[in-house]
Design an enzyme around this catalytic site. Sequence first.
Site, short mmCIF file in Angstrom:
data_model
loop_
_atom_site.label_atom_id
_atom_site.label_comp_id
_atom_site.label_asym_id
_atom_site.label_seq_id
_atom_site.Cartn_x
_atom_site.Cartn_y
_atom_site.Cartn_z
CG HIS A 140 -1.74 -1.14 1.26
ND1 HIS A 140 -2.87 -1.51 0.63
CD2 HIS A 140 -1.59 -2.35 2.16
CE1 HIS A 140 -3.57 -2.64 0.90
NE2 HIS A 140 -2.75 -2.96 1.84
CB SER A 144 13.54 22.37 -15.09
OG SER A 144 12.68 23.46 -14.98
CE LYS A 153 12.11 19.29 -10.98
NZ LYS A 153 10.98 19.47 -11.94
CD GLU A 159 8.78 12.09 -15.24
OE1 GLU A 159 8.69 12.79 -16.19
OE2 GLU A 159 8.96 12.32 -14.17
#
Length: 457
Positions: free
Chosen positions: A157, A278, A284, A291
């Site tokens: 979970h 970024s 970043k 992704e």
Amino acid sequence: MNKALWGGRFKESMSEQVADFNQSIEVDARLFYQDIKGSIAHVTMLEKTYIITSDEANQIINGLQGIIADYEAGNVTFKKELEDIHLNIEKLLIEKIGPVGGKMHTARSRNDQVATDMHLYAKEMTEAIITSIKALQHVIIDLSKQYHTVIMPGYTHLQRAQPILFSHHIMTYFWMLERDKARFSEGLKRINISPLGSGALAGTTFPIDQQYTASLLEFDDVYANSIDAVSDRDYVLDIMHNINLLMMHLSRFSEEIILWCSEEFKFVTLSDAYTTGSSIMPQKKNPDMAELIRGKSGTVAGNYMGLLMTIKGLPLAYNKDLQEDKKGFFDSIDTALQSVQIFTGMVDTMEVNAAHLSNITQNDFSNATELADYLVTLGIPFRDAHEITGQLVLYAIDNNILLKDIPLDHYQGVNKDITNDIYTKLDPEHAVNRRLSDNGTSTKSVLNQIAKAEQYM
């Protein structure tokens, strides 16, 4: 006059819009080599069965080999008005060797020709995917060996559950990929069947030898039914289904890597080669490859459903709808190969933050099950031990301490038989290495698991 090779019974040519809508050369040009390979096998068979002469066969085969040389030299331009790869190659052949090139199409149709091309391509790409999966599996084994003693929190979970070995967690993906590899390998038997010689749907009156062409193309067998041969796309759906499962597994792995490389987790650090920055935030370091792979799993699912919906209502035998079997299929093949290859590099260059991982399990409650199991050894029923442990966890939380910080006298207030060895039981390393079941997370079990995995490679 209609210039199409099939245009004999037509008085008018297609409109430009219809011709453009009808053509598939922009998609099926990638079947160039498969189409010529199939044609050479077919012509070799036509010579063997005396349907064409040896001189005609030699002219055609030499012409086809010349087209390959022209193509590789960049001297071949495919034409939309010739619709597809089959008619483009036939036209190039006739231009190169004259009317004898037209004999190449004796005893076959574009229906069995494209089916043959697709089987050849599907076999080649399936084998390439299997090879790429093996490479990723090797990387996972190497990573597991390198960090085989590192302890991390296991989750259910997405909540910390029990301490486990990092190697145990990462090997999970080896076995997912092993099932993927097995599915692709098992599917080869349905791919490796020859439709060549089936004609448009009814076979042919020429005395062809289909077993011979099957052997030349290294197919294991010939379709038993000519209608099935030209209309079957089950094997394409098989591959796309297998790609969906493969990409789903990579997507799950990607999701974990995305979490793990965040500031909140800091479990791993990805190589700069597999991340991006970024345009506005200089600090970043984004896990864009993970992704993208996660996102592309949705794209291949759409490709699969698209073809499934295309085929579900088709009457036998061949229908033009089947022209739509290629674009999504080719995209899924490309996506799977690129995703596995990129994923392999990303994992291979990934650094595991071992000290951080080990520190985490020293400072959480993922050892609570060890406490419950310990109480069971004192004769307490597990359900009661579970409740007592929950109360001790609550006590620790309320006092801003961990289970290992609870004083012995407090433990003995719960049960007088608890001794100082409770603190050894609560140590994450001890907890991990007690799990000696065959598929457990102990160092011994995981090393055995890795050895077993290597036997599959």
